[in-house]
Design a protein around this motif. Structure first.
Motif, short mmCIF file in Angstrom:
data_model
loop_
_atom_site.label_atom_id
_atom_site.label_comp_id
_atom_site.label_asym_id
_atom_site.label_seq_id
_atom_site.Cartn_x
_atom_site.Cartn_y
_atom_site.Cartn_z
N GLN A 157 -19.55 44.88 11.29
CA GLN A 157 -19.47 43.75 12.20
C GLN A 157 -20.68 43.77 13.15
O GLN A 157 -21.22 44.84 13.48
N TRP B 247 -22.20 41.68 16.87
CA TRP B 247 -21.95 40.78 17.99
C TRP B 247 -23.13 40.84 18.96
O TRP B 247 -23.96 41.77 18.91
N THR B 248 -23.21 39.86 19.82
CA THR B 248 -24.31 39.79 20.79
C THR B 248 -23.80 40.15 22.18
O THR B 248 -22.67 39.84 22.55
N ARG C 258 -19.52 41.75 26.27
CA ARG C 258 -20.35 40.61 25.90
C ARG C 258 -21.47 40.32 26.89
O ARG C 258 -22.31 39.46 26.62
#
Length: 522
Positions: A200, A202-203, A249
């Protein structure tokens, strides 16, 4: 060697111990032109003729080292057919090696999403896997490849991202909870995080800051992620990568310091020393991350001129490998290596002890010897040798009147002598004298009463009779003397500096009545 030059030498030696310089690097290869290992000479001739390959456009950007192989990713121009290549760390041939497409010619191809299109950032993990960041093309999104360097270079496409272009560098964070990659995306204000175990990505937003260079601190927790600003010379840090792994995040990097130029590449070794190469700068600097930010010189090559002149990587043993690029000089490319560690970037305790001992030997000991020689020279000046003129043995005491001592004389009718012997001393029964050259005294020398040392007094007493007067103040005064049964006294002048007359008998002649008389004196 004087202590001053010893000190300069030792200071130079300590500065070399603090930082690896140009002399600490060894050159492995150099090239005026980089070329591929082509399938055939016909293929090479064809691409050179149709200009789908221009050797002058070969520009190494990222680098990784494992075992006896060096992996390079090349900047993608339209006339660069392959961007991932490999070089050996050594060669039995005197000629510099050529670039071999890696893992093969067939696995490289632009516009094919199942091939390596544009290789960018490179890293090797602890189990011997080469991670290759691929920025894709107009048709294909960005992706990550792993190549197992231990198991016959088995290649695996492990992840495709949801975007394309502008991903350019990465670092690996191997933890007990899995392996993570932190990736830079130079057009966006964020960091991309990828988990290998979960497959996976994500940013993590970094509000207002776009980063171009990235490095990770040694494996001790908490690990710091260092980030170089794309628009400025500022260096930032995320204090703990645990926040990135936990799925946050948004991150707020902390400002650490400001470089002298805009960094294009940064790296932290196992001892916490950060190396930095800069855009259009012909030097590499470093900073010890355990100390407050302070930029220090590491390596400089004054002849370089290119957009990013250096790229570097560490192997498993801590050896630094570096390629320099010079657009306008020869050699155009150089491969260098240097052992980098605690002893090369920081002075070690053993070296400190050696330096201290060297300072003691080269500075303190000669200083003591010089001091001893100076004192000895002064002492020799204060104590004159026995063959000097009598005028050098005389001293003038302007504030003390002369002290006269009465001396008896023998049957030969000698006169009384006046002498200043300083302290009471007995007469010797037999006196021997040295030959002393007669030097007439300066007329103005004896404006004060003349005082003779005990040694001078004994010599004057032993001189043969010879009349003399003082030129400045007449005849010397005579002290009253008593007559004895030998005969009446006769005046005798004082001889302060008269050469011996060898025509007269010496006093050690036992036939002289005066000498016989001297022997019976107390």
């Amino acid at each position: 060697m004087s202590p001053f030059f010893c000190a300069i030498f030792l200071l130079d030696l300590s500065s070399l111990a603090i930082c690896t310089g140009a002399d600490n690097f060894s050159q492995i290869f150099e090239w005026n032109e980089l070329d591929y290992v082509w399938p055939s000479e016909a293929n090479r001739t064809e691409v050179l003729q149709n200009r789908t390959f221009i050797p002058d456009n070969v520009e190494p950007r990222y680098m990784a080292v494992y075992g006896t192989r060096i992996f390079l990713s090349l900047f993608k121009y339209n006339n660069i057919p392959v961007t991932l290549v490999v070089l050996p760390t050594s060669s039995a041939s005197s000629a510099a090696p050529k670039l071999t497409p890696f893992p093969s010619w067939d696995m490289n191809g632009n516009g094919d999403c199942n091939k390596i299109e544009v290789a960018k950032g490179l890293q090797v993990d602890s189990v011997g896997r080469l991670w290759v960041l691929d920025s894709g093309s107009d048709k294909c999104n960005d992706k990550i490849w792993t190549i197992d360097l231990i198991n016959n270079d088995q290649t695996k496409l492990i992840h495709r991202f949801s975007f394309r272009y502008f991903m350019h560098d990465l670092v690996l964070d191997e933890t007990p909870h899995g392996t993570f990659a932190y990736i830079l995306h130079k057009r966006d204000v964020n960091i991309v995080v990828f988990s290998l175990e979960r497959n996976q990505s994500w940013t993590v937003d970094t509000p207002g800051i776009v980063f171009y260079s990235i490095a990770l601190s040694p494996k001790e927790e908490p690990r710091h992620l260092y980030l170089g600003d794309w628009r400025s010379k500022e260096l930032y840090s995320i204090r703990s990568t645990a926040t990135l792994r936990n799925g946050t995040r948004t991150a707020n990097p902390e400002l650490i310091g400001k470089w002298t130029a805009l960094p294009c590449r940064i790296l932290v070794d196992n001892n916490g020393n950060m190396l930095a190469a800069f855009f259009r700068a012909n030097y590499v600097h470093y900073w010890n991350t355990s100390q407050p930010f302070e930029e220090q010189p590491f390596y400089e090559d004054t002849g370089l001129e290119s957009s990013c002149p250096f790229t570097f990587a560490l192997d498993q043993n801590g050896t630094l490998w570096m390629i320099s690029l010079n657009y306008k000089g020869k050699p155009r490319y150089r491969l260098l290596k240097a052992a980098v560690g605690a002893k090369s970037l920081k002075a070690s305790p053993e070296l400190s002890v050696i330096l201290i001992c060297s300072i003691v030997f080269c500075v303190i000991l000669p200083s003591l010897v010089i001091l001893w020689l100076i004192l000895r020279h002064r002492r020799n000046n204060n104590s004159l040798p026995s063959n000097t003129n009598e005028t050098q043995e005389m001293s003038v005491f302007p504030n003390e009147p002369p002290e006269y001592h009465e001396v008896q004389y023998g049957d030969s009718g000698g006169a009384a002598e006046y002498e200043n012997v300083g302290a009471e001393e007995g007469l010797y029964d037999e006196v021997k004298y040295d030959q002393v050259g007669a030097t007439p005294p300066s007329p103005g020398l004896y404006e004060q009463p003349i005082c003779l040392s005990p040694r001078s007094a004994r010599r004057v007493k032993a001189m043969p009779e010879r009349p003399r007067t003082f030129e400045n103040f007449g005849e010397a005064p005579l002290a009253p003397v008593e007559n004895d049964d030998v005969g009446p006294p006769e005046p005798e002048p004082l001889y302060d500096e008269v050469a011996p007359d060898y025509s007269t008998p010496r006093f050690d002649d036992t036939s002289s009545e005066s000498a016989q008389y001297l022997k019976i004196l107390p």
